[in-house]
Write a protein that holds these residues in place. Structure first.
Motif, PDB file in Angstrom:
ATOM      1  N   ASP A 267      39.998   7.480  43.486  1.00 52.08           N
ATOM      2  CA  ASP A 267      39.215   8.702  43.223  1.00 52.08           C
ATOM      3  C   ASP A 267      40.013   9.962  43.576  1.00 52.08           C
ATOM      4  OD1 ASP A 267      37.117   7.174  42.367  1.00 52.08           O
ATOM      5  OD2 ASP A 267      36.049   7.202  44.295  1.00 52.08           O
ATOM      6  N   ARG A 268      40.751   9.898  44.651  1.00 54.02           N
ATOM      7  CA  ARG A 268      41.595  11.048  44.994  1.00 54.02           C
ATOM      8  C   ARG A 268      42.683  11.251  43.939  1.00 54.02           C
ATOM      9  NH1 ARG A 268      42.785  10.629  51.547  1.00 54.02           N
ATOM     10  NH2 ARG A 268      40.604  10.833  52.244  1.00 54.02           N
ATOM     11  N   THR A 269      43.206  10.138  43.397  1.00 54.82           N
ATOM     12  CA  THR A 269      44.223  10.253  42.347  1.00 54.82           C
ATOM     13  C   THR A 269      43.644  10.871  41.089  1.00 54.82           C
ATOM     14  OG1 THR A 269      45.356   8.300  43.225  1.00 54.82           O
ATOM     15  CG2 THR A 269      45.880   8.962  40.971  1.00 54.82           C
ATOM     16  N   ALA A 270      42.427  10.432  40.701  1.00 57.58           N
ATOM     17  CA  ALA A 270      41.791  10.999  39.510  1.00 57.58           C
ATOM     18  C   ALA A 270      41.513  12.485  39.679  1.00 57.58           C
ATOM     19  CB  ALA A 270      40.490  10.241  39.215  1.00 57.58           C
ATOM     20  N   ALA A 271      41.095  12.867  40.883  1.00 53.52           N
ATOM     21  CA  ALA A 271      40.840  14.294  41.128  1.00 53.52           C
ATOM     22  C   ALA A 271      42.140  15.088  41.093  1.00 53.52           C
ATOM     23  CB  ALA A 271      40.133  14.465  42.458  1.00 53.52           C
TER      24      ALA A 271
ATOM     25  N   GLU B 110      51.511   8.640  46.408  1.00 57.32           N
ATOM     26  CA  GLU B 110      51.332   9.743  47.357  1.00 57.32           C
ATOM     27  C   GLU B 110      49.969   9.675  48.023  1.00 57.32           C
ATOM     28  OE1 GLU B 110      52.021  13.363  45.340  1.00 57.32           O
ATOM     29  OE2 GLU B 110      54.130  12.941  44.887  1.00 57.32           O
ATOM     30  N   GLU B 111      48.926   9.424  47.247  1.00 57.51           N
ATOM     31  CA  GLU B 111      47.584   9.359  47.828  1.00 57.51           C
ATOM     32  C   GLU B 111      47.452   8.165  48.760  1.00 57.51           C
ATOM     33  OE1 GLU B 111      45.397  11.611  47.607  1.00 57.51           O
ATOM     34  OE2 GLU B 111      46.373  12.835  46.066  1.00 57.51           O
ATOM     35  N   PHE B 112      48.130   7.089  48.457  1.00 57.96           N
ATOM     36  CA  PHE B 112      48.078   5.917  49.337  1.00 57.96           C
ATOM     37  C   PHE B 112      48.748   6.205  50.672  1.00 57.96           C
ATOM     38  CE2 PHE B 112      50.624   2.106  50.607  1.00 57.96           C
ATOM     39  CZ  PHE B 112      49.585   1.450  51.259  1.00 57.96           C
ATOM     40  N   VAL B 113      49.893   6.868  50.657  1.00 55.96           N
ATOM     41  CA  VAL B 113      50.586   7.197  51.903  1.00 55.96           C
ATOM     42  C   VAL B 113      49.746   8.156  52.746  1.00 55.96           C
ATOM     43  CG1 VAL B 113      52.610   8.356  52.869  1.00 55.96           C
ATOM     44  CG2 VAL B 113      52.877   6.752  50.972  1.00 55.96           C
ATOM     45  N   THR B 114      49.137   9.139  52.095  1.00 55.60           N
ATOM     46  CA  THR B 114      48.295  10.103  52.828  1.00 55.60           C
ATOM     47  C   THR B 114      47.095   9.419  53.447  1.00 55.60           C
ATOM     48  OG1 THR B 114      48.999  11.849  51.311  1.00 55.60           O
ATOM     49  CG2 THR B 114      47.008  12.238  52.620  1.00 55.60           C
ATOM     50  N   PHE B 115      46.445   8.555  52.682  1.00 50.51           N
ATOM     51  CA  PHE B 115      45.256   7.877  53.203  1.00 50.51           C
ATOM     52  C   PHE B 115      45.613   6.910  54.329  1.00 50.51           C
ATOM     53  CE2 PHE B 115      42.125   4.372  52.885  1.00 50.51           C
ATOM     54  CZ  PHE B 115      40.995   5.083  53.252  1.00 50.51           C
ATOM     55  N   ALA B 116      46.739   6.225  54.214  1.00 48.40           N
ATOM     56  CA  ALA B 116      47.151   5.316  55.283  1.00 48.40           C
ATOM     57  C   ALA B 116      47.493   6.075  56.560  1.00 48.40           C
ATOM     58  CB  ALA B 116      48.345   4.489  54.817  1.00 48.40           C
TER      59      ALA B 116
END
Length: 524
Positions: free
Chosen positions: A75-79, A126-132
């Motif tokens: 969802d963060r990627t889609a946004a 990028e969103e995965f690294v930020t969320f982790a």
């Protein structure tokens, strides 16, 4: 063939005799694959890699791979992408993540263009690294990154202040001073324990600091299945299904192929088998109309389930079989009667055999015995779907001529019933098979030995005394003694020396008969 083992030679026979149909089906399958490729838009796939520093267990890597495709990350990627009409749920179907060797999480993205696939893979990484990092407490804010160090300094300062207060509390002679010093010591111990826990938590926080290993590569080719793969797969699938269909049809076929089955279905004895020279590459079925034309164009008129014809001897050996069949047929019926030769409609091999049998009966000499007589044969083609045999005029019986492996038991039983309804007794069955003919011998390669000669009775060969041996002869009668067996050259002569111009035409046409009998129950 229903009981035979499927071998490669069977597949080769299908390919050879059904090549036109197979080519057409392969082209149709390729067109279907091409049409499917038009309905499915092209897809492009690329991957982005994320490195996880430190020591990680396998189950921990699997957990991180699952986190990379969670709804929060998608969802963060889609946004962040802001693609019109594309939701996080749709993007999740285009993403996959798996743990690779070397503590690497490989995130694969699929899109309709190379640029969109590349951008999607990079953004998800990028969103995965930020969320982790947020989960592990390691934020991207520098102030947040320096908070543990500041807290450690604050704990050290507090510990020194507690020591100073404990020293200023007095010598500890009073009850109040002892209690104060005890409370300060407990506070110092608690702060030291908190500092130790903070030091232990720092390696775990540092291990979660993931790194994206560069941008994803822009794909240069379509993701499978490509258009070429769909076309080739459709053609191959059509070919395999066509071959399997032929094999399945042969497995469930109820056509009779053996002599006992055919004679049992017709309720008559076997008079013999005759050879018919093959015309073309295989047996063909005859027919008229548009349907027959289509079958001829596609090669469906060629029987593929019949083995290749075997090589045959010379014309004389084939003529012997017809003469013997006619001799057995003559023995089954009264003299001077017409025999009806029944041929299933569409059986071209049987029709040629019947015509040859009629011709041989017309040219065969009349036997010298009193009970013998010439029998005339009349050929009648009967439809197997609605069999109808003409009523008897001067016919005294019927003989069925057919090729093996062409008709079912029900069809042959229908022909037998039609003969019975027309008051024709089925006196025998003649099986016809195709053979390859040998090339004619040239004059220089002709045999030097003399051919055999027939007696008045065609069913038995004439034997002449020749040193205690018997020799079948063909041609005019020769009552001269045969020279001794010691000189083989004196027993042979040319055909011109042994043939007389006064010989009857029927006798000249009679071929040699071998000793024995090839009929069922015979000695040959």
């Amino acid at each position: 063939m229903s009981d035979d083992t499927i071998r490669l030679v069977t597949i080769g026979r299908i390919v050879r005799r059904r090549r036109r149909l197979l080519v057409l089906l392969v082209v149709v399958g390729a067109l279907v694959g091409y049409g499917t490729s038009l309905l499915l838009p092209p897809r492009y796939t690329t991957s982005a890699s994320v490195l996880l520093p430190g020591a990680w267990e396998e189950r921990e890597l699997l957990t991180q791979a699952e986190i990379a495709t969670t709804s929060v990350v998608v969802d963060r990627t889609a946004a962040a992408l802001g693609w019109h009409g594309v939701s996080g749920e749709e993007l999740r179907e285009q993403l996959t993540a798996k743990a690779a060797d070397g503590n690497i999480i490989k995130i694969s993205a699929t899109a309709d263009t190379p640029a969109r696939a590349q951008r999607l893979a990079d953004q998800v990484a990028e969103e995965f690294v930020t969320f982790a990092a947020q989960i592990s407490g390691d934020g991207a804010d520098p102030e947040a990154a320096g908070q543990p160090e500041a807290l450690r300094k604050l704990v050290e300062q507090t510990s020194r202040r507690i020591t100073e207060l404990a020293d200023g509390a007095g010598s500890g002679k009073s009850v109040e001073s002892v209690q104060t010093r005890t409370e300060l010591a407990k506070l110092r111990t608690a702060l030291q324990e908190a500092l130790d826990k903070l030091d232990k938590a720092e390696p775990a926080a540092g291990r979660a600091s993931m790194v994206v290993l560069g941008p994803a590569a822009r794909p240069t080719g379509e993701a499978p299945p490509t258009r070429t793969q769909l076309v080739a797969g459709g053609a191959l699938l059509a070919f395999v299904l066509a071959v399997l269909g032929h094999l399945a049809a042969a497995r469930v076929s109820r056509r009779l192929r053996t002599e006992p089955e055919i004679t049992a279905a017709l309720g008559a004895m076997l008079l013999g088998t005759v050879d018919v020279p093959a015309q073309g590459s295989a047996q063909r079925t005859e027919g008229r109309g548009a349907r027959a034309l289509v079958r001829r164009l596609l090669g469906l008129d060629v029987r593929w389930d019949i083995p290749a014809p075997q090589s045959s001897g010379d014309e004389a050996s084939r003529q012997i079989r017809y003469r013997r069949v006619y001799a057995r047929l003559r023995d089954q019926l009264p003299p001077s009667h017409v025999v009806l030769v029944v041929v299933p409609e569409g059986d071209a091999v049987a029709r040629r055999a019947a015509d040859r049998l009629v011709a041989e009966a017309a040219t065969a000499p009349s036997p010298a015995s009193a009970s013998g007589g010439r029998r005339s044969l009349r050929v009648v083609e009967v439809s197997v779907s609605r069999p109808m045999v003409p009523d008897p005029d001067d016919e005294s019986g019927a003989v069925v001529v057919l090729s093996a492996g062409s008709w079912t038991a029900g069809e042959l039983a229908g022909i037998a019933e039609a003969c019975a309804d027309a008051r024709h007794e089925v006196v025998g069955v003649v099986l016809a098979g195709t053979v390859w003919t040998r090339p004619a011998r040239t004059a220089g390669r002709a045999r030097r030995s003399a051919p055999a000669r027939l007696t008045a009775d065609e069913t038995e060969p004439q034997t002449l005394a020749a040193g205690g041996r018997t020799s079948p002869m063909l041609g005019t009668e020769d009552t001269s003694p045969t020279p001794g067996a010691e000189d083989r050259g004196s027993r042979t002569s040319t055909a011109d020396e042994r043939t007389s111009p006064a010989v009857d035409a029927d006798d000249r046409a009679a071929p040699a008969l071998a000793c024995g009998d090839d009929a069922p129950g015979g000695n040959g």
